[in-house]
Scaffold this motif. Structure first.
Motif, PDB file in Angstrom:
ATOM      1  N   ALA A 216       4.180   1.726  -3.420  1.00  0.00           N
ATOM      2  CA  ALA A 216       3.142   0.522  -2.800  1.00  0.00           C
ATOM      3  C   ALA A 216       2.025   0.780  -3.618  1.00  0.00           C
ATOM      4  O   ALA A 216       1.807   1.940  -3.047  1.00  0.00           O
ATOM      5  N   MET A 217       0.963  -0.254  -3.813  1.00  0.00           N
ATOM      6  CA  MET A 217      -0.496   0.027  -3.742  1.00  0.00           C
ATOM      7  C   MET A 217      -0.960  -0.916  -2.210  1.00  0.00           C
ATOM      8  O   MET A 217      -0.596  -1.906  -2.791  1.00  0.00           O
ATOM      9  N   LEU A 218      -1.828  -0.723  -2.231  1.00  0.00           N
ATOM     10  CA  LEU A 218      -3.033  -1.000  -0.804  1.00  0.00           C
ATOM     11  C   LEU A 218      -4.269  -1.077  -1.533  1.00  0.00           C
ATOM     12  O   LEU A 218      -4.671  -0.582  -2.151  1.00  0.00           O
ATOM     13  N   PHE A 219      -5.456  -2.292  -1.503  1.00  0.00           N
ATOM     14  CA  PHE A 219      -6.225  -2.219  -2.236  1.00  0.00           C
ATOM     15  C   PHE A 219      -7.042  -3.038  -0.956  1.00  0.00           C
ATOM     16  O   PHE A 219      -7.037  -3.571  -0.495  1.00  0.00           O
ATOM     17  N   CYS A 220      -8.388  -2.414  -1.089  1.00  0.00           N
ATOM     18  CA  CYS A 220      -9.623  -2.262  -0.382  1.00  0.00           C
ATOM     19  C   CYS A 220     -10.822  -2.724  -1.227  1.00  0.00           C
ATOM     20  O   CYS A 220     -10.714  -3.303  -2.983  1.00  0.00           O
ATOM     21  N   ALA A 221     -12.007  -3.386  -0.954  1.00  0.00           N
ATOM     22  CA  ALA A 221     -12.905  -3.782  -1.352  1.00  0.00           C
ATOM     23  C   ALA A 221     -14.155  -2.514  -1.378  1.00  0.00           C
ATOM     24  O   ALA A 221     -14.783  -3.139  -3.200  1.00  0.00           O
ATOM     25  N   THR A 222     -14.288  -1.434  -1.129  1.00  0.00           N
ATOM     26  CA  THR A 222     -15.188  -0.901  -1.078  1.00  0.00           C
ATOM     27  C   THR A 222     -14.431   0.629  -1.154  1.00  0.00           C
ATOM     28  O   THR A 222     -13.396   0.690  -0.826  1.00  0.00           O
ATOM     29  N   ARG A 223     -15.486   1.512  -2.497  1.00  0.00           N
ATOM     30  CA  ARG A 223     -14.860   2.989  -2.048  1.00  0.00           C
ATOM     31  C   ARG A 223     -14.956   3.451  -0.316  1.00  0.00           C
ATOM     32  O   ARG A 223     -13.847   3.992  -0.579  1.00  0.00           O
ATOM     33  N   GLU A 224     -15.425   2.651   0.474  1.00  0.00           N
ATOM     34  CA  GLU A 224     -16.213   3.605   1.306  1.00  0.00           C
ATOM     35  C   GLU A 224     -14.568   3.118   2.964  1.00  0.00           C
ATOM     36  O   GLU A 224     -14.094   4.238   2.904  1.00  0.00           O
ATOM     37  N   ASN A 225     -14.029   1.893   2.121  1.00  0.00           N
ATOM     38  CA  ASN A 225     -12.619   1.234   2.905  1.00  0.00           C
ATOM     39  C   ASN A 225     -11.380   2.207   1.786  1.00  0.00           C
ATOM     40  O   ASN A 225     -11.227   2.499   2.693  1.00  0.00           O
ATOM     41  N   VAL A 226     -11.611   2.435   1.198  1.00  0.00           N
ATOM     42  CA  VAL A 226     -10.691   3.369   0.471  1.00  0.00           C
ATOM     43  C   VAL A 226     -10.415   4.816   1.040  1.00  0.00           C
ATOM     44  O   VAL A 226      -9.111   4.982   1.638  1.00  0.00           O
ATOM     45  N   ARG A 227     -11.573   5.348   1.095  1.00  0.00           N
ATOM     46  CA  ARG A 227     -11.465   7.109   1.685  1.00  0.00           C
ATOM     47  C   ARG A 227     -10.936   6.369   2.895  1.00  0.00           C
ATOM     48  O   ARG A 227     -10.033   7.764   3.716  1.00  0.00           O
ATOM     49  N   ARG A 228     -11.964   5.747   3.887  1.00  0.00           N
ATOM     50  CA  ARG A 228     -11.680   5.584   5.265  1.00  0.00           C
ATOM     51  C   ARG A 228      -9.259   5.489   5.436  1.00  0.00           C
ATOM     52  O   ARG A 228      -9.312   5.982   5.984  1.00  0.00           O
ATOM     53  N   LEU A 229      -8.965   4.145   4.463  1.00  0.00           N
ATOM     54  CA  LEU A 229      -7.794   3.919   4.709  1.00  0.00           C
ATOM     55  C   LEU A 229      -6.593   5.417   4.796  1.00  0.00           C
ATOM     56  O   LEU A 229      -6.000   5.351   4.702  1.00  0.00           O
ATOM     57  N   HIS A 230      -7.060   6.446   3.225  1.00  0.00           N
ATOM     58  CA  HIS A 230      -6.889   7.076   2.615  1.00  0.00           C
ATOM     59  C   HIS A 230      -6.556   8.362   3.791  1.00  0.00           C
ATOM     60  O   HIS A 230      -5.134   8.507   3.909  1.00  0.00           O
ATOM     61  N   SER A 231      -7.724   8.480   4.350  1.00  0.00           N
ATOM     62  CA  SER A 231      -7.581   9.549   5.391  1.00  0.00           C
ATOM     63  C   SER A 231      -6.852   9.436   6.654  1.00  0.00           C
ATOM     64  O   SER A 231      -5.987  10.495   7.250  1.00  0.00           O
ATOM     65  N   THR A 232      -6.600   8.175   6.894  1.00  0.00           N
ATOM     66  CA  THR A 232      -5.704   7.957   7.704  1.00  0.00           C
ATOM     67  C   THR A 232      -4.273   7.512   7.647  1.00  0.00           C
ATOM     68  O   THR A 232      -4.192   8.437   8.743  1.00  0.00           O
TER      69      THR A 232
END
Length: 617
Positions: free
Chosen positions: A246-262
């Protein structure tokens, strides 16, 4: 149409890869009418474009013997917007032209430039690269384009959006006049048309984008969700589909970092891709996806360009795409090469109309549904578990010996129950979400109030973000001035020049009295003005947004065509109560505010805690 008319080396390579007949774009570029001509091709992501322009270049690359002639200067150049896409194109062309003896050099940022130069000097017939790195090699004299017969611009619209126009023009200006130019672009904005007019001659326009821009192999779903429950909805979608990849798309690097950690904390095997990752980290992440060590990839739009994962069956737009083209490019990571895929758009309640408009413009029919519930996920788990356990498997003698020992110790029912329990324990738990009804959302909003804050009073402070207001020093200030604890302060809303906060109504009068007394006793600087404001931030915003009434002046009333005040303004006392300052007749605090970007002098005080901030001189 079939591949029978292709040169033998290419036909054999395609047959080994399982290609039986060409896709629409592949058939269009190898037709007799397209032979030798410049092409402008519009095709969906995942429609086989790489193989298509690989076949289209065959006439310029293959000699009379059907193989690629050896030489020092390259015969074909492919330009791609990102490293991942360039590497993918290079891999595709390697197997397509491997039997024909072609040598391929890949030139992308983040790689060893000296090795790339050695590869170019060694005689590569096909060069694949990104605009910046190719321009660098060209300016250093390492890339010789004098013998070039074909140039391909893959995803040209994306390269122009990313600001590569100057690089592309310098590279194309260095190519021979007689070369063939193939321009592949999912969309055709004006910038692409102008580029084609400048560098192409009598180009043939090919479009395989049908009326259904949503891609026939992708089913679209729009999931409405509360804005505060986006991450919980992602967890439930991943658990419901249990996609192989599965691939999840976010708009910013910060949101990628936060969702990845979660997701990592929740037990998912997940990797991240964004502009902040090095090429080595990106390669490791993609290898983990191909090796099945990770099943979920969280990425930004640009970082995911060129990713081709055969097992990718689920795309989740965690944040709404900026436009229909971005939606198309993101979703095109799945549903490739005839395989089915699912694209899910998470739609916060307030943004439903925007998404509906985007889908209409893209001619995509999406199914509007709610996020999967724990009960629906459990039902799916049961069906998947039964399918997995009842599927035939091969076992050896050691497996049977262990099974017999278990049967001697436990009943078959106990063993099966333990197996089911172990399976469920290894999977992340689904989340309880708000039901998709107005009544349920309103009830959930009320339940989220902290105990003791069901009935509150708003207070206002005359400082905000412009004065560097921050909860870290606002809370100690309120506790000291109002003789309360930090647990008795509710929501804090910091605006540009004002800050609102809540206290329970049961202690509001006591807090108000303490605020008045402590304001008179402050010794270090002028205190922050704190007053009761029953309306709160919403009422303030509503008043600020009301338009001023305009109309003809009253009969006999003077006209004011210029500024309303020729002198200093005198607004009078505020309607919500008298001002309270450290000294009678004192000036209002923070007149003019601190210097731009300057911190308060007050700040934390080692001896007596936080002091009210003072403006800089």
């Amino acid at each position: 149409m079939t591949f029978n008319d292709l040169p033998p080396f290419l036909g054999e390579a395609l047959a080994e890869r399982g290609y039986e007949k060409p896709t629409a774009v592949q058939a269009a570029v190898i037709e007799e009418g397209a032979a030798g001509r410049d092409l402008i091709v519009s095709a969906q992501t995942g429609s086989g474009k790489t193989v298509a322009f690989g076949l289209a270049m065959a006439e310029q690359l293959l000699g009379e013997s059907g193989s690629v002639p050896h030489g020092i200067a390259p015969l074909a150049l492919v330009i791609a917007p990102t490293r991942e896409l360039a590497l993918q194109v290079s891999r595709e062309l390697m197997w397509l032209y491997g039997k024909a003896g072609a040598r391929i050099a890949t030139c992308v940022g983040g790689m060893d430039a000296s090795k790339e130069r050695r590869s170019l000097r060694g005689g590569a017939q096909i060069v694949v690269g990104t605009p910046g790195r190719l321009r660098d090699h060209l300016e250093r004299g390492a890339l010789d384009l004098s013998s070039l017969k074909a140039v391909v611009l893959d995803e040209a619209d994306e390269m122009l959006d990313m600001g590569f126009r100057e690089d592309l023009e310098e590279i194309l200006d260095a190519t021979p006049d007689g070369r063939r130019t193939l321009l592949f672009s999912a969309t055709m904005p004006k910038s692409i048309v102008s580029l084609a007019k400048r560098y192409q001659r009598d180009a043939l326009r090919i479009s395989t984008v049908g009326d259904d821009r949503g891609h026939g192999d992708i089913s679209y779903q729009a999931v409405t969700v509360s804005p505060s429950e986006i991450e919980n909805a992602v967890v439930n979608l991943l658990r419901f589909h249990e996609a192989e990849t599965a691939m999840l798309f976010c708009a910013t690097r910060e949101n990628v970092r936060r969702l990845h950690s979660t997701l990592q904390e929740r037990g998912f095997t997940v990797v991240a891709l964004s502009g902040e990752h090095s090429q080595q980290e990106r390669n490791q992440a993609m290898q983990a996806m191909r090796d099945r060590r990770a099943r979920v990839c969280v990425a930004t739009d640009v970082a995911a360009r060129g990713i081709d994962l055969p097992t990718l069956s689920l795309v989740i737009h965690v944040e709404i795409p900026r436009d229909a083209e971005a939606l198309q490019h993101r979703s095109g990571r799945t549903g490739r090469a005839g395989k089915k895929g699912t694209a899910v758009i998470l739609v916060p309640y307030p943004k439903r109309k925007r998404v509906e408009s985007m889908l209409r413009g893209a001619k995509i029919n999406a199914e509007w549904i709610g996020a999967p519930t724990p009960q629906e996920i459990q039902k799916q788990d049961r069906e998947r578990l039964l399918t997995a356990l009842l599927a035939p498997v091969e076992v050896d003698e050691e497996d049977r010996a262990l099974a017999q020992k278990l049967m001697a110790e436990r009943t078959p029912e106990d063993i099966a129950a333990a197996l089911v329990h172990a399976h469920r324990a290894s999977m992340p738990q689904p989340e309880e979400l708000i039901e998709n009804t107005p009544e349920a959302r309103k009830a959930a909003q009320q339940e989220r109030h902290r105990p003791g804050f069901e009935d509150t009073v708003w207070f206002r402070m005359d400082i905000g973000r412009r004065q560097n207001a921050d909860p870290r020093w606002l809370l100690p200030l309120l506790c000291r001035r109002g003789h309360i604890t930090r647990n008795e302060v509710g929501a804090i809303r910091i605006g540009p020049s004002e800050t609102f906060f809540q206290v329970p109504r049961t202690i509001a009068d006591k807090f108000d009295d303490a605020i008045q007394r402590t304001a008179q006793s402050e010794e270090d600087g002028e205190p922050v003005l704190i007053v009761r404001d029953e309306g709160g931030p919403r009422e303030q915003a509503r008043n600020n947004s009301k338009p001023h009434r305009k109309g003809p002046p009253r009969p006999g009333a003077p006209r004011h065509d210029g500024p309303r005040h020729d002198g200093p303004r005198h607004d009078g006392p505020r309607p919500d109560g008298p001002r309270t300052y450290a000294k009678p007749g004192g000036k209002p605090p923070f007149k003019g505010g601190p210097k731009k970007g300057g911190p308060f002098k007050g700040g934390p005080n080692k001896s007596s805690g936080f002091k009210d901030p003072k403006p800089q001189a």
